[in-house]
Enzyme design. Structure first.
Site, PDB file in Angstrom:
ATOM      1  N   TYR A  23      -3.905  12.976   0.726  1.00  0.00           N
ATOM      2  CA  TYR A  23      -2.643  13.247   0.040  1.00  0.00           C
ATOM      3  C   TYR A  23      -2.360  14.742  -0.073  1.00  0.00           C
ATOM      4  CZ  TYR A  23      -3.055   8.340  -1.004  1.00  0.00           C
ATOM      5  OH  TYR A  23      -3.181   6.984  -0.867  1.00  0.00           O
ATOM      6  N   HIS A  46       0.835  -1.213   0.000  1.00  0.00           N
ATOM      7  CA  HIS A  46       0.000   0.000   0.000  1.00  0.00           C
ATOM      8  C   HIS A  46       0.863   1.253   0.000  1.00  0.00           C
ATOM      9  CE1 HIS A  46      -4.307   0.598   0.011  1.00  0.00           C
ATOM     10  NE2 HIS A  46      -4.153   1.701   0.723  1.00  0.00           N
ATOM     11  N   ARG A  87       1.276   2.420  -3.416  1.00  0.00           N
ATOM     12  CA  ARG A  87       0.053   3.105  -3.852  1.00  0.00           C
ATOM     13  C   ARG A  87       0.066   4.546  -3.344  1.00  0.00           C
ATOM     14  NH1 ARG A  87      -5.458   2.074  -5.264  1.00  0.00           N
ATOM     15  NH2 ARG A  87      -7.000   2.917  -3.828  1.00  0.00           N
ATOM     16  N   HIS A 133     -11.164   5.436  -5.464  1.00  0.00           N
ATOM     17  CA  HIS A 133     -11.769   5.852  -4.206  1.00  0.00           C
ATOM     18  C   HIS A 133     -13.227   6.235  -4.437  1.00  0.00           C
ATOM     19  CE1 HIS A 133      -7.683   7.044  -2.220  1.00  0.00           C
ATOM     20  NE2 HIS A 133      -7.942   5.773  -2.098  1.00  0.00           N
TER      21      HIS A 133
END
Length: 237
Positions: free
Chosen positions: A226, A191, A194, A217
């Site tokens: 982010y 992850h 990602r 998402h």
């Protein structure tokens, strides 16, 4: 008053996540006592659970990504597979479960896109870079030699040493192996790649809505994590 004092003590000693779990256990216990008529009213019915902290994603720098990808130097079929795994992760930002579920029919080499089946069996189309496509071509060429089968159709893309579809646990071991080989002192699973994909896109000026679509998402609030990472990056620069 007793419960308020107890929760006040927890607030000083525990993280919000631990405090939330303890409060949930107590609420369930008092609901049971109320149902069994041991008490008249649940004393915690009006207590709200603490707002949970959302830790910022762990990700690699661009230099670390180059070091990670450069650490896969072998020419054996499994090593060529490992390079393809890492390249696809960084190029597409897919989840480990999505990468494991890829079939060769999901990859469109001429168009440079892959079809990904995400959570809730939702499909999305994700562009894939030329470096990752080349790593997949190199890996496909090894299928006959390494596993005695062709790389096409509904057959799984990533195989283990026994020729079965690779598992997410094996993918995590691959990421960990090459992080250590590259000398990158970061503990993160697949992850993390990602997160790295999304953070580098945002830092390069990509639109948050586009990143949301690429990551699959359902809510933009998940992708907005982010922006905090990007802001910290800008402040450091």
């Amino acid at each position: 008053q007793v419960m308020r004092a107890y929760l006040g003590t927890l607030a000083k000693r525990c993280r919000k996540s631990s405090m939330g779990r303890k409060l949930a256990a107590l609420k369930g216990f008092f609901r049971y006592l109320e149902k069994e008529e041991v008490i008249v009213r649940n004393p915690l019915s009006t207590f709200a659970s603490p707002k949970q902290e959302r830790p910022l994603p762990v990700f690699l720098s661009v230099d670390d990504v180059f070091r990670l990808l450069g650490s896969v130097q072998g020419v054996r079929p499994l090593e060529i597979r490992d390079r393809a795994v890492l390249e696809v992760f960084y190029s597409t930002g897919v989840r480990a479960s999505e990468l494991v579920g890829l079939n060769w029919s999901d990859i469109d080499f001429p168009l440079g896109i892959i079809k990904v089946t995400g959570k809730g069996s939702k499909e999305r189309i994700v562009p894939i870079g030329e470096m990752a496509l080349q790593a997949l071509r190199d890996y496909a060429a090894e299928h006959k030699r390494g596993w005695g089968r062709s790389a096409q159709g509904e057959k799984p893309v990533f195989l283990n040493s026994r020729g079965n579809r690779i598992t997410t646990r094996s993918v995590a071991r691959i990421v960990d192996k090459y992080l250590r080989a590259a000398g990158i002192p970061v503990r993160m699973g697949p992850h993390g790649l990602r997160h790295t994909f999304a953070t580098h896109l945002l830092n390069s000026g990509a639109d948050l809505r586009v990143i949301q679509e690429l990551l699959g998402h359902a809510s933009l609030s998940t992708t907005q994590r982010y922006t905090h990472v990007s802001m910290e990056h800008l402040l450091r620069v």
